[in-house]
Design a protein around this motif. Structure first.
Motif, PDB file in Angstrom:
ATOM      1  N   TYR A 176     -42.461  30.924  50.394  1.00 38.16           N
ATOM      2  CA  TYR A 176     -43.297  29.732  50.448  1.00 38.16           C
ATOM      3  C   TYR A 176     -44.192  29.814  51.668  1.00 38.16           C
ATOM      4  CZ  TYR A 176     -40.140  27.930  54.057  1.00 38.16           C
ATOM      5  OH  TYR A 176     -39.420  27.763  55.199  1.00 38.16           O
ATOM      6  N   VAL A 177     -45.281  29.051  51.594  1.00 33.03           N
ATOM      7  CA  VAL A 177     -46.252  29.040  52.677  1.00 33.03           C
ATOM      8  C   VAL A 177     -46.039  27.771  53.495  1.00 33.03           C
ATOM      9  CG1 VAL A 177     -48.694  29.017  53.258  1.00 33.03           C
ATOM     10  CG2 VAL A 177     -47.905  30.302  51.275  1.00 33.03           C
ATOM     11  N   SER A 178     -45.744  27.956  54.764  1.00 31.94           N
ATOM     12  CA  SER A 178     -45.628  26.808  55.645  1.00 31.94           C
ATOM     13  C   SER A 178     -47.040  26.307  55.918  1.00 31.94           C
ATOM     14  CB  SER A 178     -44.917  27.212  56.933  1.00 31.94           C
ATOM     15  OG  SER A 178     -44.996  26.166  57.865  1.00 31.94           O
ATOM     16  N   GLY A 179     -47.326  25.098  55.437  1.00 27.43           N
ATOM     17  CA  GLY A 179     -48.693  24.581  55.359  1.00 27.43           C
ATOM     18  C   GLY A 179     -49.458  24.572  56.667  1.00 27.43           C
ATOM     19  N   LYS A 208     -44.685  18.231  58.216  1.00 25.36           N
ATOM     20  CA  LYS A 208     -46.080  18.248  58.638  1.00 25.36           C
ATOM     21  C   LYS A 208     -46.937  18.293  57.364  1.00 25.36           C
ATOM     22  CE  LYS A 208     -48.899  19.768  62.456  1.00 25.36           C
ATOM     23  NZ  LYS A 208     -49.066  20.574  63.644  1.00 25.36           N
ATOM     24  N   ALA A 209     -47.404  19.478  56.978  1.00 20.13           N
ATOM     25  CA  ALA A 209     -48.191  19.526  55.741  1.00 20.13           C
ATOM     26  C   ALA A 209     -47.271  19.440  54.506  1.00 20.13           C
ATOM     27  CB  ALA A 209     -49.006  20.794  55.698  1.00 20.13           C
ATOM     28  N   GLY A 210     -45.979  19.693  54.707  1.00 21.68           N
ATOM     29  CA  GLY A 210     -45.045  19.564  53.587  1.00 21.68           C
ATOM     30  C   GLY A 210     -44.721  20.874  52.908  1.00 21.68           C
ATOM     31  N   GLY A 211     -45.088  22.008  53.535  1.00 19.72           N
ATOM     32  CA  GLY A 211     -44.860  23.315  52.915  1.00 19.72           C
ATOM     33  C   GLY A 211     -43.397  23.626  52.688  1.00 19.72           C
ATOM     34  N   THR A 212     -42.567  23.288  53.663  1.00 17.74           N
ATOM     35  CA  THR A 212     -41.139  23.570  53.536  1.00 17.74           C
ATOM     36  C   THR A 212     -40.532  22.754  52.392  1.00 17.74           C
ATOM     37  OG1 THR A 212     -41.066  23.961  55.918  1.00 17.74           O
ATOM     38  CG2 THR A 212     -38.964  23.652  54.808  1.00 17.74           C
ATOM     39  N   ILE A 213     -40.916  21.489  52.337  1.00 21.25           N
ATOM     40  CA  ILE A 213     -40.372  20.642  51.277  1.00 21.25           C
ATOM     41  C   ILE A 213     -40.910  21.099  49.923  1.00 21.25           C
ATOM     42  CG2 ILE A 213     -40.417  18.292  50.352  1.00 21.25           C
ATOM     43  CD1 ILE A 213     -40.080  17.392  53.329  1.00 21.25           C
ATOM     44  N   GLN A 214     -42.187  21.479  49.881  1.00 18.22           N
ATOM     45  CA  GLN A 214     -42.748  22.015  48.637  1.00 18.22           C
ATOM     46  C   GLN A 214     -41.983  23.274  48.221  1.00 18.22           C
ATOM     47  OE1 GLN A 214     -45.063  20.515  46.654  1.00 18.22           O
ATOM     48  NE2 GLN A 214     -44.468  22.130  45.211  1.00 18.22           N
ATOM     49  N   GLY A 215     -41.575  24.078  49.193  1.00 19.12           N
ATOM     50  CA  GLY A 215     -40.749  25.248  48.905  1.00 19.12           C
ATOM     51  C   GLY A 215     -39.453  24.855  48.214  1.00 19.12           C
ATOM     52  N   MET A 216     -38.808  23.806  48.706  1.00 21.79           N
ATOM     53  CA  MET A 216     -37.571  23.336  48.068  1.00 21.79           C
ATOM     54  C   MET A 216     -37.840  22.833  46.654  1.00 21.79           C
ATOM     55  SD  MET A 216     -35.168  21.603  50.997  1.00 21.79           S
ATOM     56  CE  MET A 216     -36.279  21.075  52.304  1.00 21.79           C
ATOM     57  N   VAL A 217     -38.978  22.164  46.481  1.00 24.08           N
ATOM     58  CA  VAL A 217     -39.348  21.686  45.144  1.00 24.08           C
ATOM     59  C   VAL A 217     -39.510  22.888  44.197  1.00 24.08           C
ATOM     60  CG1 VAL A 217     -41.143  20.501  43.801  1.00 24.08           C
ATOM     61  CG2 VAL A 217     -40.445  19.592  46.033  1.00 24.08           C
ATOM     62  N   VAL A 230     -37.709  12.215  48.082  1.00 21.62           N
ATOM     63  CA  VAL A 230     -37.823  12.971  49.332  1.00 21.62           C
ATOM     64  C   VAL A 230     -37.749  11.982  50.494  1.00 21.62           C
ATOM     65  CG1 VAL A 230     -39.350  14.397  50.770  1.00 21.62           C
ATOM     66  CG2 VAL A 230     -39.272  14.775  48.290  1.00 21.62           C
ATOM     67  N   GLY A 231     -36.896  12.301  51.460  1.00 21.09           N
ATOM     68  CA  GLY A 231     -36.796  11.464  52.656  1.00 21.09           C
ATOM     69  C   GLY A 231     -36.906  12.314  53.905  1.00 21.09           C
ATOM     70  N   VAL A 232     -37.795  11.941  54.822  1.00 17.47           N
ATOM     71  CA  VAL A 232     -37.901  12.661  56.087  1.00 17.47           C
ATOM     72  C   VAL A 232     -37.767  11.669  57.246  1.00 17.47           C
ATOM     73  CG1 VAL A 232     -39.321  14.543  55.194  1.00 17.47           C
ATOM     74  CG2 VAL A 232     -40.439  12.526  56.155  1.00 17.47           C
ATOM     75  N   LEU A 233     -37.179  12.155  58.335  1.00 17.39           N
ATOM     76  CA  LEU A 233     -37.018  11.301  59.511  1.00 17.39           C
ATOM     77  C   LEU A 233     -38.388  11.023  60.134  1.00 17.39           C
ATOM     78  CD1 LEU A 233     -34.730  10.075  61.354  1.00 17.39           C
ATOM     79  CD2 LEU A 233     -35.095  12.046  62.834  1.00 17.39           C
ATOM     80  N   VAL A 234     -39.124  12.103  60.401  1.00 16.12           N
ATOM     81  CA  VAL A 234     -40.431  11.971  61.053  1.00 16.12           C
ATOM     82  C   VAL A 234     -41.481  12.730  60.249  1.00 16.12           C
ATOM     83  CG1 VAL A 234     -41.733  12.348  63.194  1.00 16.12           C
ATOM     84  CG2 VAL A 234     -39.267  11.963  63.302  1.00 16.12           C
ATOM     85  N   GLU A 235     -42.604  12.084  59.972  1.00 19.49           N
ATOM     86  CA  GLU A 235     -43.725  12.809  59.380  1.00 19.49           C
ATOM     87  C   GLU A 235     -44.826  12.910  60.425  1.00 19.49           C
ATOM     88  OE1 GLU A 235     -46.570  10.862  56.757  1.00 19.49           O
ATOM     89  OE2 GLU A 235     -45.375   9.032  56.823  1.00 19.49           O
ATOM     90  N   SER A 236     -45.569  13.982  60.333  1.00 17.91           N
ATOM     91  CA  SER A 236     -46.690  14.125  61.234  1.00 17.91           C
ATOM     92  C   SER A 236     -47.915  13.491  60.604  1.00 17.91           C
ATOM     93  CB  SER A 236     -46.955  15.597  61.518  1.00 17.91           C
ATOM     94  OG  SER A 236     -48.183  15.721  62.185  1.00 17.91           O
ATOM     95  N   LEU A 245     -49.235  18.482  50.932  1.00 19.59           N
ATOM     96  CA  LEU A 245     -48.851  19.037  49.638  1.00 19.59           C
ATOM     97  C   LEU A 245     -48.083  18.031  48.802  1.00 19.59           C
ATOM     98  CD1 LEU A 245     -47.744  22.469  51.070  1.00 19.59           C
ATOM     99  CD2 LEU A 245     -49.746  22.080  49.638  1.00 19.59           C
ATOM    100  N   LEU A 246     -47.540  17.037  49.468  1.00 16.49           N
ATOM    101  CA  LEU A 246     -46.600  16.133  48.815  1.00 16.49           C
ATOM    102  C   LEU A 246     -47.033  14.699  49.095  1.00 16.49           C
ATOM    103  CD1 LEU A 246     -43.580  17.172  47.860  1.00 16.49           C
ATOM    104  CD2 LEU A 246     -42.938  15.570  49.645  1.00 16.49           C
ATOM    105  N   GLN A 247     -47.050  13.854  48.104  1.00 11.34           N
ATOM    106  CA  GLN A 247     -47.494  12.475  48.325  1.00 11.34           C
ATOM    107  C   GLN A 247     -46.354  11.469  48.250  1.00 11.34           C
ATOM    108  OE1 GLN A 247     -50.494  12.082  49.431  1.00 11.34           O
ATOM    109  NE2 GLN A 247     -51.225  14.150  48.973  1.00 11.34           N
ATOM    110  N   ASP A 248     -45.317  11.815  47.500  1.00 10.52           N
ATOM    111  CA  ASP A 248     -44.278  10.835  47.227  1.00 10.52           C
ATOM    112  C   ASP A 248     -43.033  11.107  48.070  1.00 10.52           C
ATOM    113  OD1 ASP A 248     -43.106   8.694  46.098  1.00 10.52           O
ATOM    114  OD2 ASP A 248     -42.635   9.662  44.191  1.00 10.52           O
ATOM    115  N   TYR A 249     -42.907  10.405  49.171  1.00  8.64           N
ATOM    116  CA  TYR A 249     -41.780  10.605  50.079  1.00  8.64           C
ATOM    117  C   TYR A 249     -41.581   9.332  50.895  1.00  8.64           C
ATOM    118  CZ  TYR A 249     -45.579  11.040  53.368  1.00  8.64           C
ATOM    119  OH  TYR A 249     -46.706  10.775  54.096  1.00  8.64           O
TER     120      TYR A 249
END
Lengths: 276, 276
Positions: A176-179, A208-217, A230-236, A245-249
């Protein structure tokens, strides 16, 4: 079977329920456990329910009928959630967190089990009514958050690794590409870790851009599984929403800007209250 | 302040105490919280104490005097501990856990938050009277166990990484020899993660010759910190005790032998009851 006075029974039932979130407990379990009439048990539950709801500890759901019983649903009340998020934002804004490159040191916060458990309970609150089979995270820093969420929702945690370990058996790997850096990484999940068609809640500490989470998807689709949330503690918030990459979180805090020169960090509440 | 009936107060106090293990709570906190006399609060605490001790939930320690109050010490009772260890051994013995090379698949068990929390409570029981400043583990699989232990002991978790990350700031790295393979690895700890002279409880999921844990011990000395104890979920009994780098630890289960050909795994209780 032990005969207990009502006062002792209330204490025992409270700890029994609190240690079993999202478990359906038939009233007969309590009735035979304490040698009490179902009507007494129902009265006890009414008292516990009222306290839990007043305190913002959670809900007691009563399901009628033969397959019925009572279920403790952990929920963070609105007032506590606001307080938690405000405190989190304040802690994240401490200027000594700034690292070379404008990164933020968060390991001290991520290292506090009570804080992680409270954040996990927030996610459990947001996703209490969602149909979910398991929680997924990728090593390393999101792990305590994923377990805290799993504990509150009574769900197992599936751990994605960065590389393939001998102790995982056969595994599926994806690139996956880290965004934010556009750099290429690998993630790996054991074949037997995830059942086909599972509904999965993805949890992580930072997006951040969501690349890691998109990788999991993407990894989920290799298992014919799907994202339940999708739940994250901190978003940038330094990323344009177009780049994301991801809108619904759901996020608890938004990192708005890091000014390394002026030693200022700007953090705002995440979208928890608007998205939930 | 809210006036509550005794029945509601008992429920509220129970959940208040359970969510604050190893916190000293002055009686005046409860008295002013509920607008009740201290004598009534003391009676309530006596009821809760009795139930907790009968149930094997834990102890309520009462400290007299001006700086006094009440402290909930989570403890797994002897009967529950025996049952937990027996069930753990049984699960670990399932023959389909055998992986190529005689490794054991444990990720499904490590992925169960409730099981990890119970194991963490066992460590918290064993080390309840030890003076400890924080819990330490190395990524990845020991993390949930470390957090569960930290939550029950009200202590932070310090996470040793395999490599140096930009989000950790300046760090200390050491090389260590993994005993069973005699291969060389690196571990890294952020400078600001650990205070000098800390007393540290090391927690991990698995120990063979003990090289990884010895690595953490060596890392501690770089920080002028010391080991307060070591707890592992599973130890491998396939190692001669002479080969073992570490003698003083607590284990919940001992992996005696893996017979990949005959598809048999032999697991026994660890030294929990004899060492504690």
């Amino acid at each position: 079977m032990k005969k207990l006075k009502r006062s002792a029974r209330l204490v025992e039932m409270t700890q029994y329920l609190l240690s079993r979130p999202h478990h359906l407990i038939p009233l007969t379990t309590f009735a035979s456990r304490y040698g009490a009439a179902k009507s007494s048990i129902s009265e006890d539950l009414a008292i516990i329910k009222e306290v839990f709801e007043d305190e913002g500890t959670g809900e007691l759901q009563t399901l009628a009928g033969a397959a019925g019983g009572v279920k403790y649903i952990p929920k963070v009340g609105q007032a506590q959630a606001t307080q938690f998020i405000d405190e989190l934002c304040e802690k994240l804004s401490q200027p000594d967190r700034i690292l070379p490159g404008g990164y933020l040191y968060m390991s001290d916060l991520l290292g506090q089990p009570a804080l992680m458990n409270e954040a996990g309970k927030m996610f459990a609150t947001a996703f209490a009514e969602t149909e979910i089979d398991c929680i997924m995270t990728v090593e390393t820093k999101g792990i305590p958050l994923a377990y805290a969420t799993g504990a509150e929702l009574n769900l197992p945690v599936v751990l994605v690794r960065r590389d393939h370990k001998v102790t995982e058996g056969s595994a599926v790997s994806i690139n996956y590409v880290s965004g934010s850096h556009k750099s290429l990484h690998t993630m790996t999940l054991s074949r037997r870790a995830l059942k086909e068609k599972s509904r999965v809640l993805i949890v992580d500490d930072f997006m951040k851009a969501g690349g890691t989470i998109q990788g999991m998807v993407d990894l989920l689709s290799e298992f014919n599984a799907e994202v339940a949330g999708v739940g994250v503690l901190v978003e940038s918030g330094e990323v344009d929403s177009g780049e994301r990459l991801l809108q619904d979180y759901i996020s608890l805090a938004t990192l708005r800007a890091v000014d390394a020169k002026g030693k200022e960090i700007s953090v705002e509440p995440g979208n928890y209250f608007t998205q939930k």
